[in-house]
Design a protein around this motif. Sequence first.
Motif, PDB file in Angstrom:
ATOM      1  N   LYS A 244       0.472   8.311   8.479  1.00 52.19           N
ATOM      2  CA  LYS A 244       0.341   8.020   9.912  1.00 52.19           C
ATOM      3  C   LYS A 244       1.671   7.600  10.509  1.00 52.19           C
ATOM      4  O   LYS A 244       2.034   8.015  11.610  1.00 52.19           O
ATOM      5  CB  LYS A 244      -0.688   6.915  10.144  1.00 52.19           C
ATOM      6  N   GLN A 245       2.393   6.761   9.787  1.00 55.31           N
ATOM      7  CA  GLN A 245       3.678   6.280  10.279  1.00 55.31           C
ATOM      8  C   GLN A 245       4.692   7.414  10.391  1.00 55.31           C
ATOM      9  O   GLN A 245       5.481   7.452  11.332  1.00 55.31           O
ATOM     10  CB  GLN A 245       4.205   5.166   9.378  1.00 55.31           C
TER      11      GLN A 245
ATOM     12  N   GLY B 181      -2.253   4.506  16.970  1.00 53.71           N
ATOM     13  CA  GLY B 181      -1.198   4.237  16.021  1.00 53.71           C
ATOM     14  C   GLY B 181      -0.340   3.027  16.338  1.00 53.71           C
ATOM     15  O   GLY B 181       0.691   2.832  15.704  1.00 53.71           O
TER      16      GLY B 181
ATOM     17  N   SER C  82       8.579  -6.579  15.909  1.00 52.19           N
ATOM     18  CA  SER C  82       7.255  -6.121  15.476  1.00 52.19           C
ATOM     19  C   SER C  82       6.217  -7.222  15.668  1.00 52.19           C
ATOM     20  O   SER C  82       5.072  -6.951  16.039  1.00 52.19           O
ATOM     21  CB  SER C  82       7.281  -5.673  14.015  1.00 52.19           C
TER      22      SER C  82
ATOM     23  N   GLU D  98       3.475  -2.211  12.084  1.00 51.76           N
ATOM     24  CA  GLU D  98       3.620  -2.460  10.646  1.00 51.76           C
ATOM     25  C   GLU D  98       4.847  -1.745  10.091  1.00 51.76           C
ATOM     26  O   GLU D  98       5.500  -2.240   9.182  1.00 51.76           O
ATOM     27  CB  GLU D  98       2.360  -2.031   9.910  1.00 51.76           C
ATOM     28  N   LEU D  99       5.152  -0.586  10.640  1.00 56.50           N
ATOM     29  CA  LEU D  99       6.349   0.143  10.234  1.00 56.50           C
ATOM     30  C   LEU D  99       7.603  -0.667  10.570  1.00 56.50           C
ATOM     31  O   LEU D  99       8.516  -0.789   9.756  1.00 56.50           O
ATOM     32  CB  LEU D  99       6.402   1.500  10.931  1.00 56.50           C
TER      33      LEU D  99
ATOM     34  N   PRO E 233       7.346   5.190   4.399  1.00 58.66           N
ATOM     35  CA  PRO E 233       6.275   5.119   5.385  1.00 58.66           C
ATOM     36  C   PRO E 233       5.052   5.900   4.915  1.00 58.66           C
ATOM     37  O   PRO E 233       5.172   6.857   4.147  1.00 58.66           O
ATOM     38  CB  PRO E 233       6.887   5.764   6.633  1.00 58.66           C
TER      39      PRO E 233
ATOM     40  N   ASP F  77      -0.054   0.815  13.306  1.00 58.18           N
ATOM     41  CA  ASP F  77       0.793   1.452  12.293  1.00 58.18           C
ATOM     42  C   ASP F  77       2.272   1.357  12.674  1.00 58.18           C
ATOM     43  O   ASP F  77       3.129   1.142  11.820  1.00 58.18           O
ATOM     44  CB  ASP F  77       0.407   2.916  12.114  1.00 58.18           C
ATOM     45  N   PHE F  78       2.552   1.517  13.952  1.00 55.03           N
ATOM     46  CA  PHE F  78       3.935   1.450  14.422  1.00 55.03           C
ATOM     47  C   PHE F  78       4.504   0.047  14.234  1.00 55.03           C
ATOM     48  O   PHE F  78       5.633  -0.114  13.771  1.00 55.03           O
ATOM     49  CB  PHE F  78       4.002   1.871  15.892  1.00 55.03           C
TER      50      PHE F  78
ATOM     51  N   SER G  79      12.950   0.418   7.981  1.00 53.44           N
ATOM     52  CA  SER G  79      12.438   1.235   9.079  1.00 53.44           C
ATOM     53  C   SER G  79      13.529   1.679  10.045  1.00 53.44           C
ATOM     54  O   SER G  79      13.496   2.808  10.541  1.00 53.44           O
ATOM     55  CB  SER G  79      11.336   0.497   9.839  1.00 53.44           C
TER      56      SER G  79
END
Length: 112
Positions: free
Chosen positions: A22-23, A76, A58, A82-83, A19, A79-80, A89
């Motif tokens: 930010k993640q 975020g 997601s 995309e994680l 990650p 970002d979340f 993940s």
Amino acid sequence: MKDSIKHAFALGEKENFTPNEKQILIVDKVCREVVKRHLAMPAILLLETFRPLNYIGSQVMHFFQPIISAVLTVDGYTDFTELLEQRGSVDYFCERIRDIEEEGQKSSIVDR
């Protein structure tokens, strides 16, 4: 033909998951809240149960982003989502929950 569609639904390798900054902050924040509320075991069970659907989840989050951002100020969120698209993940989430839970147990033992 088979070779041309072999990787059509590839989500990346679990072993190469890392990650970004930010993640990492987002995951830590979420995992600390889960542990703080004593929901570590149910969260890990839920993550493991829905592991095959993390990519679909997601994509659903991407779909609802305009609605959520209109109602809430969500830092975020992208970002979340995309994680969650990454195959590793779920393992990362479970590992962080366990690590944070262990930290809490060690600190409670020291406090006694």
